[in-house]
Design a protein around this motif. Structure first.
Motif, PDB file in Angstrom:
ATOM      1  N   UNK A   1       0.606  -1.281   0.076  1.00 54.49           N
ATOM      2  CA  UNK A   1      -0.124  -0.033  -0.041  1.00 54.49           C
ATOM      3  C   UNK A   1       0.714   1.167   0.008  1.00 54.49           C
ATOM      4  N   UNK A   2       0.828   2.162  -0.925  1.00 56.06           N
ATOM      5  CA  UNK A   2       1.304   3.116  -1.125  1.00 56.06           C
ATOM      6  C   UNK A   2       2.832   3.060  -1.784  1.00 56.06           C
ATOM      7  N   UNK A   3       3.225   1.957  -2.136  1.00 52.42           N
ATOM      8  CA  UNK A   3       4.358   1.379  -2.901  1.00 52.42           C
ATOM      9  C   UNK A   3       4.290   0.596  -3.998  1.00 52.42           C
ATOM     10  N   UNK A   4       3.211   0.961  -4.746  1.00 55.60           N
ATOM     11  CA  UNK A   4       3.039   0.250  -6.090  1.00 55.60           C
ATOM     12  C   UNK A   4       1.529  -0.709  -6.051  1.00 55.60           C
ATOM     13  N   UNK A   5       1.065  -0.487  -4.763  1.00 61.13           N
ATOM     14  CA  UNK A   5      -0.370  -1.274  -4.537  1.00 61.13           C
ATOM     15  C   UNK A   5      -1.179  -1.089  -5.852  1.00 61.13           C
ATOM     16  N   UNK A   6      -1.315   0.157  -6.338  1.00 61.91           N
ATOM     17  CA  UNK A   6      -1.957   0.406  -7.490  1.00 61.91           C
ATOM     18  C   UNK A   6      -1.777  -0.591  -8.894  1.00 61.91           C
ATOM     19  N   UNK A   7      -0.460  -0.833  -9.155  1.00 63.31           N
ATOM     20  CA  UNK A   7      -0.012  -1.812 -10.259  1.00 63.31           C
ATOM     21  C   UNK A   7      -0.498  -3.244  -9.871  1.00 63.31           C
TER      22      UNK A   7
ATOM     23  N   UNK B   1       7.535   2.435   4.575  1.00 62.50           N
ATOM     24  CA  UNK B   1       7.845   2.814   6.206  1.00 62.50           C
ATOM     25  C   UNK B   1       6.554   3.253   6.980  1.00 62.50           C
ATOM     26  N   UNK B   2       5.577   3.348   6.360  1.00 72.33           N
ATOM     27  CA  UNK B   2       4.340   3.525   7.081  1.00 72.33           C
ATOM     28  C   UNK B   2       4.143   2.424   8.275  1.00 72.33           C
TER      29      UNK B   2
ATOM     30  N   UNK C   1      -1.545  -1.949   7.711  1.00 74.21           N
ATOM     31  CA  UNK C   1      -1.094  -1.790   6.337  1.00 74.21           C
ATOM     32  C   UNK C   1      -1.030  -3.034   5.618  1.00 74.21           C
TER      33      UNK C   1
END
Ligand code: B12
Ligand code: SF4
Lengths: 323, 469
Positions: A222-228, A262-263, A287
């Motif tokens: 999540x926030x690191x390429x989860x969209x892909x 990092x979150x 997360x």
């Protein structure tokens, strides 16, 4: 006026059913098995019943590794003993399966010989009676040998071999699976065409039966390429349902990747302008949950996870949606 | 949208290729209309009286399947709805889900103001921007119109964020409307008992209104139809959010059904949908469990078609994942995620300042840049052309190599020997294995920074300036 909506008419194809684990009736020693796949619609949709729920396999490593603090706290007592570690995740954390990662075999880590690593696999098979996944170290030169040996000692248990990929000798892994009755994890990096290519090679070139392939199209946090990752899985599943038989396989996600964000692990934001991030003990597990949950909606069947709270909540939400 | 090829849109355009819209040809402009990257009003000629009919026809054909509804006024206006597809890869989703966090009319004033300000000011840096939340939902828990009006006034005074007025009592809603009517608030909600009175309010004050028909899509649709016939299409649909058990599954499918019907062309139900993950607080007593469950429900309905939602938990561990999952789903999949390769100055670097190497993947670049700039570190930041791949994947995949770094340096016109006093490059911790090669290729000293750029400030304190050998 009455509300009306039609079912999707071009979801004509069923996702392949794949069973992991074998009971004594089938020549194994597992007490239960796990079946994935069989869907005829996107997950939890009214268009068609979803025959199997989602499953969670919890990560176990053959040596102590670096982990986020919130994760590590749960495993300190078993970190040097993979068999105890495996027992703990099944007994205390409700794992449906166990993944044993043979990371110490990496030449850059301990270069543990394949034969020695295979002993750990035997220990884990002894310690728990759920189906297991066997992972290599990710080293493309070493993995085929490690997984061959592991496949041999796990003969008949119908484990999942993780993984075949385009950048290693996938033929050896496919052969190990066929020879010893296991399932292959077909792993590609967020690219639908690469996934088709590898699946095709496994089927046509290596003769892996359709009921022995699971895909891992890669999980980004999540926030690191989860969209892909989300869209890649959604496209793969839709293509499968619409009849692309190179993609009609169940999917697995390395949801643990969420802890790379990092979150999930940092004490507080490195940015002064950010609002307070609050306690990381609560941030990390959610997360991992939201990363997995998003992919469950994209069609993912099985989750490789680590934090007990994440496992519990992800199972609760996916089972609620499953009905 | 009722048409799907540029040619179909082209037929309605003036066909003069005048260039007013910023495109060379009408055909090029038509393509932008179809992918929704330009608005028809950017073709100024078609706005002239003589093209009026064509304009109106085309405008209707281009209208998104799901109606757009506007809440609030001015700079803080919240647009919701406006979608054309069921899957983001088919185009992109428009108007990201709006998050409204609640306040209630039995709060004491100090807490109320504090909470409203917290909601308004909450922010999280991400890829060059701040993620923020959107709205305040004012709930009437007292049932007293005067109390409600007083609290609504306070909220209006405190923030410019758009607001939702929540009560099933038309008297209460009216009292709230009286003190917030210039702010175009959303009414929540009309139901099967109060719909007549609430419809009158929505029409009288000309504000958007939510229709609430828990788990009853027939009722929802007939209310929507009735409201439209009475003269308002500024509608938001709430099919009920049941937080647990079989009913949650039903809720999920209600959202799917409503959106599918709308996208497939049933105009009577083609409105934005509201989810109320807030209901998780009715299923869980312990606040952490309730917050977690609320976040989980919010995530489900951010992914599946919720256009606006009412939430309660303002814990960062709820808000951060909510903001990120929304960004995940609404990021335009067609947009490249790279920055231009090159040498960037962060702060006011001098010849003594450090030179840091990173990649041109937008997520990487902005993360590193913000970690440095927010800690007031002056430096040179080198975005190497890795074809938009992050550090770790680019090292693994061969887009970040010593040769690439050398090439990047040369092309930027920066000279380590003459432009710095230290002839030193700092590599990302995850690119440590390139150290020797980079030293050989560039002749510079190479230092290895931390694995995560969030740790650069602490690292700098210990390691910069470098010890003279
Ligand atoms: C998304 C992803 C991809 C995407 C990349 C998309 C993109 N545009 O980058 C895709 C699918 C393309 C991909 C492909 C591959 N990947 Co990949 N991928 C990931 C994943 C899931 C996340 C990476 C990410 O985006 N991180 C976030 C960004 C912001 O991190 P970052 O760029 O590293 O920046 C951070 C630090 O480096 C540091 N930093 C950055 N700049 C600077 C500068 C200085 C001076 C300092 C001090 C610090 C610093 O701070 C930043 C913030 O923390 C990771 C697994 C994970 N970690 O979760 C694997 C991972 C990186 N991939 C991996 C691999 C092996 C590959 C492939 C080689 C696989 C293959 N066999 O095909 C390919 C290579 C493809 C290529 N290069 O062309 C491995 C790398 C293993 C290793 N260490 O060698 C990983 C770790 C997965 C794994 N465990 O196997 N991948
Ligand atoms: S402004 Fe209108 S008429 Fe002129 S080129 Fe653009 S689309 Fe054609």
């Amino acid at each position: 006026s009455r509300f009306e909506v039609s079912k999707v008419d071009n979801w004509k194809n069923k996702i392949q059913e794949v069973t992991l684990g074998a009971t004594s009736a089938d020549g194994g020693s597992r007490k239960s098995t796990v079946t994935l796949g069989g869907e005829n619609a996107l997950p939890y949709y009214f268009d068609a019943e979803m025959p199997h729920r989602n499953y969670v396999t919890v990560d176990v490593f053959d040596m102590p590794i670096g982990m986020a603090k919130a994760v590590k706290g749960n495993y300190e007592d078993v970190i040097n003993d993979p068999a105890e570690w495996a027992k703990k995740v099944v007994r205390d954390f409700n794992a449906d399966m166990v993944t044993i990662h043979l990371i110490s075999t990496d030449p850059l880590i301990k270069d543990t010989p394949a034969k020695e690593a295979a002993k750990v696999v035997e220990d884990v098979l002894q310690a728990v009676d759920v189906p297991i996944v066997i992972g290599g170290s990710g080293n493309p030169e070493k993995d085929p040998g490690v997984l061959e040996k592991a496949a041999e000692v796990a003969e008949g248990e119908r484990v999942l071999l993780a993984s075949a990929s385009l950048n290693l000798d996938y033929e050896r892994i496919a052969k190990a699976a066929i020879d010893h009755g296991h399932v292959v994890l077909s792993w590609t990096q967020l690219e639908i065409n690469a996934q088709k290519e590898l699946n095709r090679k496994l089927m046509k070139q290596c003769n892996v039966p359709r009921d022995s392939i699971i895909m891992d199209p890669t999980t980004a946090a999540l926030g690191y390429g989860l969209d892909y990752a989300y869209t890649n899985m959604e496209r793969i599943r839709l293509a499968g349902l619409m009849g692309d038989d190179e993609l009609t396989f169940p999917m697995s996600s390395g949801t643990t990747n969420a802890w790379g964000a990092r979150e999930a692990w940092m004490v507080s934001s490195p940015l002064k302008q950010d609002s307070d991030w609050g306690p990381r003990e609560y941030r990390g597990p959610i997360w991992e949950i939201v990363t997995g949950l998003a992919l469950s909606l994209a069609g993912n069947d099985m989750f490789m996870m680590m934090h007990p709270t994440s496992v519990q909540v992800l199972k609760e939400i996916t089972q609620t949606l499953y009905g | 949208m009722k048409i799907n090829s540029p040619l179909e849109a082209y037929k309605f355009l003036p066909a003069t290729n005048c260039g007013e819209c910023g495109e060379q040809t009408c055909m090029a402009f038509a393509a932008h209309l179809i992918d929704r990257s330009k608005d028809l009003t950017e073709c100024t000629p078609i706005l002239e009286e003589k093209f009026r009919k064509k304009y109106e026809e085309l405008d209707a054909l281009l209208a998104p399947e799901i109606r757009e509804v506007v809440i609030g006024v001015g700079d803080n206006v919240a647009n919701i709805g406006g979608d054309d597809v069921l899957y983001r890869h088919k185009l992109t989703f428009f108007n990201q889900t709006k998050f409204a966090y609640d306040v209630w009319d039995t709060m004491d004033e100090k807490d109320l103001i504090e909470r409203v300000k917290y909601i308004q000011d909450f922010k999280k840096f991400y890829v060059g921007n701040f993620l923020t939340v959107d709205m305040v939902a004012v709930r009437s828990t007292s049932g007293d119109p005067e109390k409600f009006a007083a609290v609504v006034s306070k909220v209006v005074e405190t923030t410019h964020l758009p607001i939702i007025l929540c009560s099933f009592d038309p008297e209460v809603l009216k009292a709230g409307l009286e003190v917030s009517k210039d702010r175009n608030p959303l009414l929540y909600a009309a139901n099967k008992d109060n719909w007549k009175e609430v419809a009158d309010l929505a029409l009288e004050y000309d504000v958007p209104v939510t229709l609430f028909a828990p788990n009853d899509l027939d009722l929802l649709k007939s209310m929507a139809k009735t409201f439209a016939e009475m003269g308002t299409e500024k509608l938001v649909l709430d099919p009920g959010t049941f937080p647990t058990g079989k009913q949650l599954r039903q809720t999920f499918n209600n959202f799917i059904k409503v959106r599918r019907a709308g996208i497939e062309g049933d105009r009577e139900i083609a409105y934005p949908i509201m989810a109320v993950p807030f209901t998780a607080w009715m299923a869980h007593d312990d606040p952490v469990s309730a917050s977690y469950w609320e976040t989980v429900v919010a995530s489900v309905f951010t992914i599946k078609y919720g256009d606006i939602m009412i939430l309660h938990s303002t814990e960062p561990y709820a808000m951060l994942p909510e903001l990120h999952i929304r960004d995940t789903i609404y990021t335009d999949p067609r947009k490249p995620v790279m920055v231009d390769p090159g040498m960037y100055e962060v702060g006011e670097p001098t010849a003594d300042s450090p030179v840091l190497v990173t990649t041109n993947f937008a997520l990487t670049y902005y993360t590193v840049e913000s970690d440095i700039s927010s800690n007031k570190i002056d430096c040179y930041l080198w975005a190497i052309d890795t074809e938009g791949i992050g550090v770790e994947a680019a090292v693994a995949g061969g887009q970040l190599t010593a040769a690439k770094i050398k090439k990047g340096i040369e092309e930027s016109g920066f000279n380590l020997q003459t432009d710095t006093t230290h002839n030193t490059i700092i590599l990302p911790g995850l690119a440590a294995r390139l150290q020797g090669d980079v030293e050989d290729e560039t002749g510079a000293n190479v230092m290895i920074g931390p694995a995560d750029s969030g740790r650069i400030p602490g690292w700098m304190e210990k390691n910069w300036p470098p010890q003279k050998k």
